[in-house]
Write a protein that holds these residues in place. Sequence first.
Motif, PDB file in Angstrom:
ATOM      1  N   TYR A 138      -5.184  -0.446  -3.653  1.00  0.00           N
ATOM      2  CA  TYR A 138      -6.228  -0.053  -4.330  1.00  0.00           C
ATOM      3  C   TYR A 138      -7.434  -0.844  -4.474  1.00  0.00           C
ATOM      4  O   TYR A 138      -8.538  -0.327  -4.760  1.00  0.00           O
ATOM      5  CB  TYR A 138      -5.727   0.275  -5.952  1.00  0.00           C
ATOM      6  CG  TYR A 138      -5.198  -0.908  -6.487  1.00  0.00           C
ATOM      7  CD1 TYR A 138      -6.255  -1.824  -7.254  1.00  0.00           C
ATOM      8  CD2 TYR A 138      -3.978  -1.140  -6.718  1.00  0.00           C
ATOM      9  CE1 TYR A 138      -5.775  -2.962  -7.989  1.00  0.00           C
ATOM     10  CE2 TYR A 138      -3.208  -2.342  -7.463  1.00  0.00           C
ATOM     11  CZ  TYR A 138      -4.155  -3.065  -8.088  1.00  0.00           C
ATOM     12  OH  TYR A 138      -3.804  -4.047  -8.734  1.00  0.00           O
ATOM     13  N   THR A 139      -7.466  -2.172  -3.832  1.00  0.00           N
ATOM     14  CA  THR A 139      -8.672  -2.909  -3.882  1.00  0.00           C
ATOM     15  C   THR A 139      -9.278  -3.053  -2.282  1.00  0.00           C
ATOM     16  O   THR A 139     -10.096  -3.314  -2.143  1.00  0.00           O
ATOM     17  CB  THR A 139      -8.400  -4.383  -4.166  1.00  0.00           C
ATOM     18  OG1 THR A 139      -7.500  -4.743  -3.403  1.00  0.00           O
ATOM     19  CG2 THR A 139      -8.031  -4.375  -5.660  1.00  0.00           C
ATOM     20  N   GLU A 141     -10.531  -0.855   1.476  1.00  0.00           N
ATOM     21  CA  GLU A 141     -11.079   0.222   1.777  1.00  0.00           C
ATOM     22  C   GLU A 141     -10.335   1.218   2.265  1.00  0.00           C
ATOM     23  O   GLU A 141      -9.256   1.025   3.197  1.00  0.00           O
ATOM     24  CB  GLU A 141     -11.855  -0.148   3.226  1.00  0.00           C
ATOM     25  CG  GLU A 141     -12.945   0.860   3.711  1.00  0.00           C
ATOM     26  CD  GLU A 141     -13.589   0.393   4.944  1.00  0.00           C
ATOM     27  OE1 GLU A 141     -14.197   1.529   5.641  1.00  0.00           O
ATOM     28  OE2 GLU A 141     -13.701  -0.498   5.196  1.00  0.00           O
ATOM     29  N   TYR A 149     -10.733  14.521  -6.044  1.00  0.00           N
ATOM     30  CA  TYR A 149     -11.092  13.267  -6.901  1.00  0.00           C
ATOM     31  C   TYR A 149     -11.994  12.307  -5.962  1.00  0.00           C
ATOM     32  O   TYR A 149     -12.220  12.373  -4.751  1.00  0.00           O
ATOM     33  CB  TYR A 149      -9.976  12.483  -7.298  1.00  0.00           C
ATOM     34  CG  TYR A 149      -9.148  13.205  -8.281  1.00  0.00           C
ATOM     35  CD1 TYR A 149      -9.644  13.487  -9.545  1.00  0.00           C
ATOM     36  CD2 TYR A 149      -8.104  13.774  -7.927  1.00  0.00           C
ATOM     37  CE1 TYR A 149      -8.632  14.044 -10.435  1.00  0.00           C
ATOM     38  CE2 TYR A 149      -7.344  14.356  -8.648  1.00  0.00           C
ATOM     39  CZ  TYR A 149      -7.470  14.618 -10.144  1.00  0.00           C
ATOM     40  OH  TYR A 149      -6.774  15.319 -10.987  1.00  0.00           O
ATOM     41  N   THR A 150     -13.178  11.712  -6.786  1.00  0.00           N
ATOM     42  CA  THR A 150     -14.138  10.775  -6.318  1.00  0.00           C
ATOM     43  C   THR A 150     -13.266   9.397  -5.820  1.00  0.00           C
ATOM     44  O   THR A 150     -12.223   9.291  -6.407  1.00  0.00           O
ATOM     45  CB  THR A 150     -15.056  10.249  -7.207  1.00  0.00           C
ATOM     46  OG1 THR A 150     -14.341   9.441  -8.251  1.00  0.00           O
ATOM     47  CG2 THR A 150     -15.757  11.448  -7.680  1.00  0.00           C
ATOM     48  N   GLU A 151     -13.652   8.672  -4.801  1.00  0.00           N
ATOM     49  CA  GLU A 151     -12.985   7.350  -4.575  1.00  0.00           C
ATOM     50  C   GLU A 151     -12.830   6.384  -5.690  1.00  0.00           C
ATOM     51  O   GLU A 151     -11.765   5.825  -5.988  1.00  0.00           O
ATOM     52  CB  GLU A 151     -14.077   6.595  -3.465  1.00  0.00           C
ATOM     53  CG  GLU A 151     -13.371   5.357  -2.869  1.00  0.00           C
ATOM     54  CD  GLU A 151     -14.129   4.713  -1.955  1.00  0.00           C
ATOM     55  OE1 GLU A 151     -14.126   3.510  -1.924  1.00  0.00           O
ATOM     56  OE2 GLU A 151     -14.666   5.206  -1.194  1.00  0.00           O
ATOM     57  N   GLU A 152     -13.733   6.436  -6.651  1.00  0.00           N
ATOM     58  CA  GLU A 152     -13.668   5.486  -8.065  1.00  0.00           C
ATOM     59  C   GLU A 152     -12.584   5.891  -8.682  1.00  0.00           C
ATOM     60  O   GLU A 152     -11.772   5.406  -9.459  1.00  0.00           O
ATOM     61  CB  GLU A 152     -15.029   5.714  -8.762  1.00  0.00           C
ATOM     62  CG  GLU A 152     -14.986   4.763  -9.853  1.00  0.00           C
ATOM     63  CD  GLU A 152     -16.365   4.721 -10.696  1.00  0.00           C
ATOM     64  OE1 GLU A 152     -16.401   4.082 -11.835  1.00  0.00           O
ATOM     65  OE2 GLU A 152     -17.028   5.665 -10.409  1.00  0.00           O
ATOM     66  N   GLN A 153     -12.564   7.467  -8.917  1.00  0.00           N
ATOM     67  CA  GLN A 153     -11.128   7.897  -9.579  1.00  0.00           C
ATOM     68  C   GLN A 153      -9.662   7.519  -9.098  1.00  0.00           C
ATOM     69  O   GLN A 153      -8.870   7.234  -9.654  1.00  0.00           O
ATOM     70  CB  GLN A 153     -11.413   9.543  -9.912  1.00  0.00           C
ATOM     71  CG  GLN A 153     -12.605  10.040 -10.600  1.00  0.00           C
ATOM     72  CD  GLN A 153     -12.566  11.315 -10.896  1.00  0.00           C
ATOM     73  OE1 GLN A 153     -12.836  11.960  -9.659  1.00  0.00           O
ATOM     74  NE2 GLN A 153     -12.681  12.032 -11.886  1.00  0.00           N
ATOM     75  N   ARG A 155      -9.167   5.214  -7.062  1.00  0.00           N
ATOM     76  CA  ARG A 155      -8.886   3.757  -7.142  1.00  0.00           C
ATOM     77  C   ARG A 155      -8.370   3.446  -8.568  1.00  0.00           C
ATOM     78  O   ARG A 155      -7.410   2.753  -8.739  1.00  0.00           O
ATOM     79  CB  ARG A 155     -10.183   2.859  -7.118  1.00  0.00           C
ATOM     80  CG  ARG A 155     -10.468   2.726  -5.678  1.00  0.00           C
ATOM     81  CD  ARG A 155     -11.570   1.822  -5.541  1.00  0.00           C
ATOM     82  NE  ARG A 155     -12.116   1.897  -4.347  1.00  0.00           N
ATOM     83  CZ  ARG A 155     -11.587   1.392  -2.947  1.00  0.00           C
ATOM     84  NH1 ARG A 155     -10.405   0.630  -3.181  1.00  0.00           N
ATOM     85  NH2 ARG A 155     -12.133   1.408  -1.776  1.00  0.00           N
ATOM     86  N   LEU A 156      -8.812   4.136  -9.721  1.00  0.00           N
ATOM     87  CA  LEU A 156      -8.265   3.926 -10.979  1.00  0.00           C
ATOM     88  C   LEU A 156      -6.711   4.393 -11.088  1.00  0.00           C
ATOM     89  O   LEU A 156      -5.849   3.895 -11.673  1.00  0.00           O
ATOM     90  CB  LEU A 156      -8.977   4.567 -11.967  1.00  0.00           C
ATOM     91  CG  LEU A 156     -10.235   3.895 -12.289  1.00  0.00           C
ATOM     92  CD1 LEU A 156     -11.278   4.676 -13.200  1.00  0.00           C
ATOM     93  CD2 LEU A 156     -10.317   2.436 -12.818  1.00  0.00           C
ATOM     94  N   TYR A 158      -4.631   4.920  -8.618  1.00  0.00           N
ATOM     95  CA  TYR A 158      -3.831   3.922  -7.660  1.00  0.00           C
ATOM     96  C   TYR A 158      -3.500   2.831  -8.607  1.00  0.00           C
ATOM     97  O   TYR A 158      -2.288   2.213  -8.428  1.00  0.00           O
ATOM     98  CB  TYR A 158      -4.456   3.765  -6.410  1.00  0.00           C
ATOM     99  CG  TYR A 158      -3.904   3.178  -5.286  1.00  0.00           C
ATOM    100  CD1 TYR A 158      -2.432   2.776  -5.484  1.00  0.00           C
ATOM    101  CD2 TYR A 158      -4.352   2.992  -3.933  1.00  0.00           C
ATOM    102  CE1 TYR A 158      -1.685   2.233  -4.633  1.00  0.00           C
ATOM    103  CE2 TYR A 158      -3.659   2.281  -2.978  1.00  0.00           C
ATOM    104  CZ  TYR A 158      -2.266   1.985  -3.006  1.00  0.00           C
ATOM    105  OH  TYR A 158      -1.438   1.546  -2.010  1.00  0.00           O
ATOM    106  N   LYS A 159      -4.379   2.277  -9.143  1.00  0.00           N
ATOM    107  CA  LYS A 159      -4.251   0.875  -9.774  1.00  0.00           C
ATOM    108  C   LYS A 159      -3.180   1.153 -10.903  1.00  0.00           C
ATOM    109  O   LYS A 159      -2.342   0.395 -11.247  1.00  0.00           O
ATOM    110  CB  LYS A 159      -5.582   0.379 -10.478  1.00  0.00           C
ATOM    111  CG  LYS A 159      -5.134  -1.117 -11.004  1.00  0.00           C
ATOM    112  CD  LYS A 159      -6.795  -1.533 -11.444  1.00  0.00           C
ATOM    113  CE  LYS A 159      -6.442  -2.749 -12.302  1.00  0.00           C
ATOM    114  NZ  LYS A 159      -7.982  -3.495 -12.692  1.00  0.00           N
TER     115      LYS A 159
END
Length: 598
Positions: A138-139, A141, A149-153, A155-156, A158-159
């Motif tokens: 999730y950290t 590329e 969903y957006t990339e930011e969403q 990542r959240l 996934y984390k």
Amino acid sequence: MTLKFNKQQLEAINFYKGACAVIAGAGSGKSTVLLNRVKTLVRDYGEDQEDILAISFTRNTANELKKKLHKQKLTSVNVGTFHSVCRNILLKEGIEINEKNTIKEWQRENCFKSLEEKPDIKDITSFISYQKNFLRGYTDEFLIKESKYTEEQLRLFYKEYEAFKSKNGLYDYDDYLLECYKVLKNNKHKYTYEFILVDEHQDSNLVQNLILKELCASGNIFCLFDYRQAIYTFRGGNTEYCMEFEKDWENATVINLDTNYRSNKNIVDNANSFIKEYYGDYEHYADSIPNIHNNGEIQILTYQDREAEGLNTADKIETLLKAGEKPSEICVLYRLNSHSSYVENELKRREIEYDITNNGSFFKRKEVKGIVAYLRLIRDPHDDAAFRDIFTLRNDPFRYFSNKNLKDVESFAGQTNMSLYEAMLNLRFDRPTQNDNVLKFQSMINKLQMQVLKGIAVEELIDNVVKTFRMNDYIEEKYLDEDEITDRKESLNTMKKFVKNNNLEQFINFVYGSKPSKKKNENAVRLMSIHASKGLEFKHVFLIGIEDGKFPHRKSDLLDEARLFYVGVTRPKESLYLSQIGHCNMFFDEYRQQELVC
């Protein structure tokens, strides 16, 4: 019986040490070559069976290979899927991943609901799985993959997902591979095999390819594949690992199994013409050569809508059956499961037994099954099976009723000799809102029963059931993908087209009177998605629903869709019926190879 092999097959079977890529075209005898190479390693070259590992893409093909090897008394050869091979290695390291500690759908939902009230579980998990298959955390590329969903969403999500699994001691299906790869990296050469054979290598992902390199320190690897039939890139499969085999493995030999023993000449030639437009420039490309020199029957058909397509497809199937063809030699293929509905229902109407894969039957769809259950209860309030179907649908007004509530109703019905519907009306629930909802449900059913008594048309009754029980709202709440929502709403209209003579009793009997075959047998016509047909062959194949936006699908990569089409048109042995909806659809025209003005 002594089997005869062609030059390329013999070269592959007798290949001994080193790296070998076998490009196995459709109908080229791939499975026979794989089996006989194992036999040759053991019996001609004297290799120990336990030093040989054969990896197959699916559990079914792995089990089939095991059976064939056992018949040859080759019982100690290691055979399995990537996941089963990895699971065994993990067990030796004291890491057990099993059904109990594999994350469930409801656990995923609970995890993602901490970030969003109504998460699209399918979208999120598909994206995470895709990244994991390419070793992206999730950290890292992210690789491009379509998502709402957006990339930011993402990542959240996934984390949170990985933290949730770690906290609860859970794993997912991808972790079989990832955890095994960690073990292999940290224990160099502890788990290796002298000879490795890999089937369907075109569908291998990055992690699988890296695992192969760790397991096969000897370099004696033998991979069978057909890049033209790679249909799992949406899961992370990558054709680069087979098409660039020589870059991964030193001094590699490439063998082309280019003789097609399955299909008649024109079926092979037309498939060649289609796929060559996409892969003709590949260094190792070769047309398939038909071993059968007779031409088969290829019909190119155009329909205005799916209803006409379904009717005429059933007509042609019926004609084949009357001519003495075995039902199991007839297969209907489609890109989307929703395309099967009109064909299925025409077969049902004619009482032609059929088998449909993956529970794809039109009347097994939750919303369709629910509507039919409402109709049954309206017709007969003593229909307990219909009541159970309605209750377990969890649609309003039963959304907040539990399984315990159903058991209470069943218990009370048994004590009082009532139907489940009657028992529910007479039972007092603990929560006042539940009692209110029971009265609401009774009122709904009563109004619809009055409409039946007044002679309302069945099609209009279905419309009123949809409105009364807000089935469109149910679909919107249950599903998040816009295409699926649209398709499932359309299914509510589609079912009305199967009402004949404005007769409710006749319609319900039609739905339940003829069911798909529970077991694959000689009396069943096959209906399946093209994905499910991979590796299979049939005498007669109907490839239906070719329509731009749906096939090729607007959300999928064009090359992926072209390969899928190629898989479809290489399944038939003798006859292919290709049908499009409307005119000037891309794949249809490319296959037909005619100049058209649209």
